[in-house]
Design an enzyme around this catalytic site. Sequence first.
Site, PDB file in Angstrom:
ATOM      1  N   GLU A   1      34.051  24.245  66.318  1.00 23.83           N
ATOM      2  CA  GLU A   1      34.637  25.543  66.484  1.00 23.83           C
ATOM      3  C   GLU A   1      33.954  26.484  66.003  1.00 23.83           C
ATOM      4  O   GLU A   1      33.835  27.952  66.705  1.00 23.83           O
ATOM      5  CB  GLU A   1      36.109  25.244  65.790  1.00 23.83           C
ATOM      6  CG  GLU A   1      36.946  26.347  66.116  1.00 23.83           C
ATOM      7  CD  GLU A   1      38.138  26.363  65.167  1.00 23.83           C
ATOM      8  OE1 GLU A   1      38.613  25.161  64.566  1.00 23.83           O
ATOM      9  OE2 GLU A   1      38.763  27.368  64.966  1.00 23.83           O
TER      10      GLU A   1
ATOM     11  N   GLN B   1      17.276  60.629  66.651  1.00 24.96           N
ATOM     12  CA  GLN B   1      16.798  59.330  65.797  1.00 24.96           C
ATOM     13  C   GLN B   1      17.995  58.524  65.212  1.00 24.96           C
ATOM     14  O   GLN B   1      18.016  57.370  65.032  1.00 24.96           O
ATOM     15  CB  GLN B   1      15.891  59.817  64.856  1.00 24.96           C
ATOM     16  CG  GLN B   1      14.447  60.106  65.447  1.00 24.96           C
ATOM     17  CD  GLN B   1      13.499  60.829  64.162  1.00 24.96           C
ATOM     18  OE1 GLN B   1      13.735  60.143  62.911  1.00 24.96           O
ATOM     19  NE2 GLN B   1      12.323  61.053  64.704  1.00 24.96           N
TER      20      GLN B   1
ATOM     21  N   ARG C   1      25.244  60.697  77.916  1.00 29.84           N
ATOM     22  CA  ARG C   1      26.094  61.660  77.140  1.00 29.84           C
ATOM     23  C   ARG C   1      25.006  62.914  76.856  1.00 29.84           C
ATOM     24  O   ARG C   1      23.996  62.578  76.264  1.00 29.84           O
ATOM     25  CB  ARG C   1      26.908  61.279  75.965  1.00 29.84           C
ATOM     26  CG  ARG C   1      27.176  62.192  75.135  1.00 29.84           C
ATOM     27  CD  ARG C   1      28.637  62.844  75.489  1.00 29.84           C
ATOM     28  NE  ARG C   1      29.486  63.685  74.716  1.00 29.84           N
ATOM     29  CZ  ARG C   1      30.230  64.771  74.938  1.00 29.84           C
ATOM     30  NH1 ARG C   1      30.733  64.761  76.306  1.00 29.84           N
ATOM     31  NH2 ARG C   1      30.748  65.506  74.042  1.00 29.84           N
TER      32      ARG C   1
END
Length: 397
Positions: free
Chosen positions: A249, A286, A275
């Site tokens: 799992e 940066q 953008r």
Amino acid sequence: MRDFLLNAEDKAFREDARRLLTAQLLPRAAAIEEREDWDSVKAAVREMGKAGYLKLMFADLYRGPLKQPGLTHATILSEEAAAINYAFDTTIGTALSCAYPLHRHAAPQVRDRYLHGIVEGEQVGAIGVTEAGVGSDSAGMQTRIEFDGSRNEWVINGFKRYISNASVADTYIVYGITTDGVPAQKGMTALVVPRSAPGISYPRNYHFMGRRGCIVGEVEFRDCRVPADHLLGERDSGFRIMLGMFNFERTILGGSALGVARSAFDIAVAHAQTRESFGQKLGCKQLIWDKIAEMSWRIDAAELLTYRAAKLYDEGSLSPKELMKPASQAKLVSTEAALYCADQAVQILGGDGLTKEYGRAEQIYRDARALTIVGGTSEMVKYLIASVDLPTLKPNL
Ligand SMILES: Cc1cc2nc3c(=O)[nH]c(=O)nc-3n(C[C@H](O)[C@H](O)[C@H](O)COP(=O)(O)OP(=O)(O)OC[C@H]3O[C@@H](n4cnc5c(N)ncnc54)[C@H](O)[C@@H]3O)c2cc1C
């Protein structure tokens, strides 16, 4: 570098899985997220079953094109599903976690009766470990299982909570204490409980911040009875069965988290490249490079650890105890990466990251939060990892 640990067959499987999920899950994803539409989840689960994808862990049942199906492919499936919709992925992950002990530990007639519906995608399974007073500390379980020799039946009394697929499952794997006065590791038993068993009820479902569409709730057992042969393995061997399930799992959860992290990363990268801010693309800054680089290495680390765990499992040379550390590392690093990436994607998108109007960043942020809690919290898997590195010291839990 993507898919570094995968061979040609694994990579071809990824392409097939992506194609099927794009056709069958993607068109249903909005209904699952917006309306928590269980019929859409069920329909997509059925398609996974038809394709043989819910048998990937069971080489004796699998009839598809893969020569050696296994955990690597189940993990790829989870990664690709979670990249589209994590709630759906949890439903198939839970079904597999139910099918796995049924396949390994059920008596042949019980296995035939309950396993096939799940792996064909026609039925859904659930796992009952967690209780009101017991989450991480599963050894403190209060659910009691007694054997009634006069009717040759097991009788279950207990209250389980946070159970994925709770009120919609057809079959449950339920853990409870059969022998008092010994550590739970030696007194816990696992049973197969069908939905039709008398004495089972579903007091309520929860409303979670994320994973919308995956039903999670309470399951109560009051003098709930199942026939003697519904025992998994032997009486008092439940803890060992549970630990075996966790390795598998946690590796699959590594895949789920990777899918969630990748989605967040893709959204962030696309936004950073389009953008404009202060006369430049946002991605030129940066401080944004720093975030992208940090997301990128975390995803690569998650991928390497997750597929290392899956490959080690498939090789079959390590014991469940030896697999515990790689599976725990995969779960820890991938789920923490998902959380980080989901958070940073929202940050990079700014206001757009907080609204439903500008894409999935806000959904991924809500979905990702569960990952470091389910299947063993980050804190608990750290204990498991350190227990291998500090074998002579007992942790102060
Ligand atoms: C969406 C969802 C789906 C789930 N599905 C299932 C399911 O299908 N079946 C099932 O059985 N369970 C399921 N769970 C339960 C899940 O496994 C538990 O929530 C998890 O194990 C944590 O248990 P808890 O919530 O009781 O938290 P607790 O155990 O109470 O822990 C709370 C916090 O304390 C920390 N903590 C606890 N002990 C220690 C310690 N010794 N040292 C340091 N920190 C510690 C934990 O790491 C955690 O941060 C699900 C949970 C969720 C949220």
